[in-house]
Design an enzyme around this catalytic site. Structure first.
Site, PDB file in Angstrom:
ATOM      1  N   SER A   1      -0.792 -11.272   9.498  1.00 48.40           N
ATOM      2  CA  SER A   1       0.163 -11.264  10.438  1.00 48.40           C
ATOM      3  C   SER A   1       0.557 -12.446  11.168  1.00 48.40           C
ATOM      4  O   SER A   1       1.784 -12.659  11.780  1.00 48.40           O
ATOM      5  CB  SER A   1      -0.341 -10.390  11.641  1.00 48.40           C
ATOM      6  OG  SER A   1      -1.530 -10.837  11.966  1.00 48.40           O
TER       7      SER A   1
ATOM      8  N   CYS B   1     -29.347 -25.663  35.457  1.00 55.49           N
ATOM      9  CA  CYS B   1     -27.985 -25.497  35.657  1.00 55.49           C
ATOM     10  C   CYS B   1     -27.237 -26.778  35.646  1.00 55.49           C
ATOM     11  O   CYS B   1     -25.931 -26.897  35.289  1.00 55.49           O
ATOM     12  CB  CYS B   1     -27.474 -24.370  36.449  1.00 55.49           C
ATOM     13  SG  CYS B   1     -28.282 -22.842  36.201  1.00 55.49           S
TER      14      CYS B   1
ATOM     15  N   LYS C   1       0.740  -1.277  -0.152  1.00 56.59           N
ATOM     16  CA  LYS C   1       0.020  -0.008  -0.053  1.00 56.59           C
ATOM     17  C   LYS C   1       0.879   1.440  -0.103  1.00 56.59           C
ATOM     18  O   LYS C   1       0.277   2.296  -0.233  1.00 56.59           O
ATOM     19  CB  LYS C   1      -1.011   0.031   1.294  1.00 56.59           C
ATOM     20  CG  LYS C   1      -1.867  -1.003   1.125  1.00 56.59           C
ATOM     21  CD  LYS C   1      -2.906  -1.039   0.251  1.00 56.59           C
ATOM     22  CE  LYS C   1      -4.289  -1.999   0.226  1.00 56.59           C
ATOM     23  NZ  LYS C   1      -5.201  -1.898  -1.028  1.00 56.59           N
TER      24      LYS C   1
END
Length: 525
Positions: free
Chosen positions: A200, A433, A45
């Site tokens: 990266s 739960c 770029k």
């Protein structure tokens, strides 16, 4: 090179500004190619045209040694000047038809797409592949569009059904989340990504060969697993498998990591112990890397919506170490904060099992059929629960457990209806739960047993592998519901107050034989 020969699986996008100190660009590139990179895009770029041409020329020379094609970002003129294999075009760059008219026949043209509309337009213009995302935040490029997460990629992939256009995911992908990206983006019709674009994680690494190998191995594992035929279950094989998993829990006594709400911590820990495993209730993010190596499974239950940083870190580490993750989004439909938190967790890591009541799973699926009132569901329920759990399992790429008077479990292929349980379960706090706890415990037992049966050289990627999580999820549900029936029959149980300790007792008394003896299982086609 024929376009049909292009392997998009590990697509490297260059970025010389990311190289670590002392690392030469061409040296890093060649090591990455040796590590398994299959396609390279030259992205420059800041450099002027002459410098880009020279970098691209040198890149092509190195890539030709490994038979890897080279694409140029944006610049059709540079691609023509150095004889690249094609170009990658952004949304604001040269129109695809013009680029096609300028490039030699057979050139590859890809385009960045961030919305379904972008994909449709790219297909209409005749691209060879689309780069879809952004999946996650990235440091290498300013993200202008909304983060999709892996599940969000499904909407873009669906636009490619019936075409031969390939798809590569972009933004924030590395070796720790690549499997989540690949698995989480598979559509309900089985449409998967053709590869991932990485910057990266390879370029910034001092050991790009090792970084590329780690990515390549995981990608290869994904495609091999994706092609593996689905298991065919019978009621007898399910009962046998569930009993075997309980035996494994008793034999190996796995450590089950639970980040759970503070209302049920004690009874969840006691249920884990009763089943033969060991609980650890740790929430600090700083502990998660070490804990994940020692535990057999992770349960994330955000009923009291605390410790989100710990939940994020725990799930990521569990994914890295191939440990099952059970997500119980308690009360997720009650507030916007809970919904946003759940979306954040599911975008960060891949859940192995997604467990909830009708209201909770409706909120995850953005369904209007059932609504939530606090941690409870309201409404008549789903018109077709079997279809709902199958569709949600396919969308989330998880085992889905829908709890209620009748329980439903699906792996996206098979749906099982479970009809055990007692009304006392609805009269005590935290019974749902405890089901999450039991499912996580069974997942830990299945995973540890699977690895105990494998030789060291057969372990995938040097990591642990998972056992049959579908059977484990069924077993966890049955453990609670079957034990509740035994507990309710006891002479010392007079009501909900005496039922809870009896339930813990009967969890401890369960054997493979008693578990399946009264199990009410139906396979729904």
């Amino acid at each position: 090179m024929s376009k049909k020969e292009i392997d998009y699986s590990l697509y490297l996008v260059t970025g010389r500004n990311l190289l670590p100190p002392g690392k030469d660009y061409l040296e890093s590139l060649e090591e990455a190619l040796q590590g398994g990179v299959t396609l390279v895009q030259v992205r420059e770029k800041a450099a002027d045209t002459g410098e880009i041409v020279e970098v691209a020329r040198q890149t092509k020379e190195v890539c030709q040694k490994y038979g890897v094609p080279v694409l140029i970002d944006d610049r059709v003129d540079i691609a023509l000047a150095m004889g690249a294999d094609g170009v990658h075009i952004g949304q604001t760059d040269m129109p695809v038809p013009i680029a096609r008219s300028l490039l030699p026949p057979g050139s590859i043209i890809g385009k960045t797409c961030n919305t379904p509309e972008h994909v449709r337009e790219a297909v209409k213009d005749g691209v060879d592949y689309v780069g879809i995302g952004p999946v996650w935040q990235t440091k290498t490029k300013k993200v202008k569009h909304s983060i999709t997460g892996p599940v969000g990629l499904q909407d873009l992939l669906q636009e490619l059904d019936g075409t031969d256009v390939k798809a590569v995911a972009i933004a924030g992908i590395n070796s720790t989340n690549v499997l989540h990206c690949l698995w989480g983006s598979v559509t309900s019709t089985g449409h998967a990504l053709d590869g991932v674009a990485v910057v990266s994680d390879i370029v910034a690494s001092p050991l790009p060969l090792v970084a590329a190998q780690a990515l390549s191995t995981r990608i290869t594992t994904f495609y091999q697993t994706l092609a593996t035929p689905k298991s065919i279950y019978t009621i007898e094989s399910i009962k046998t498998g569930v009993g075997s998993v309980l035996d494994s829990v008793r034999k190996f006594g796995p450590l089950v990591h639970q980040i759970t709400n503070n209302v049920v911590t004690t009874q969840s820990a006691n249920a884990t112990l009763a089943l033969g495993a060991s609980p650890i209730m740790a929430t600090a993010p700083e502990e998660m890397e070490d804990l994940s190596k020692a535990t057999g499974a992770l349960l994330v239950n955000f009923g009291t919506i605390q410790n989100l940083d710990g939940m994020l870190a725990a799930g990521k580490q569990a994914n890295i170490n191939r440990k099952p993750v059970v997500f119980d989004p308690v009360g997720v439909g009650a507030t916007r904060f809970r919904r946003e938190s759940a979306n954040g967790l599911l975008s960060t890591w891949q859940a192995t099992v997604l467990k909830g009541n009708a209201g909770e799973l409706a909120a995850i699926a953005n369904s209007l059929e059932v609504q939530a009132k606090g941690v409870d569901s309201v409404g008549a329920g789903f018109k077709d629960p079997a279809k709902f759990v199958r569709d949600l399992a396919r969308k989330q790429r998880s085992i889905v457990v829908l709890t209620g008077v009748t329980d439903w479990v699906s792996d996206g292929n098979t749906v099982v209806r479970l009809a055990n349980g007692h009304t006392f379960l609805g009269e005590i706090t935290g019974s749902g739960c405890m089901v999450g706890t039991a499912v996580a415990t069974f997942c830990a037992g299945a995973s540890i047993a699977a690895n105990a049966l494998r030789s060291e050289d057969a372990v995938e990627d040097g990591k642990l592998v998972r056992g049959d999580m579908f059977l484990a999820a069924i077993g966890g549900v049955l453990a609670i519901t079957v034990a509740s029936e035994y507990a309710a029959q006891r002479d010392d149980v007079k009501g909900s107050g005496t039922f809870l300790p009896a339930l813990i007792d009967e969890l401890g008394n369960l054997t493979a034989e008693t578990l399946v003896e009264i199990a009410k299982i139906e396979i729904v086609e």
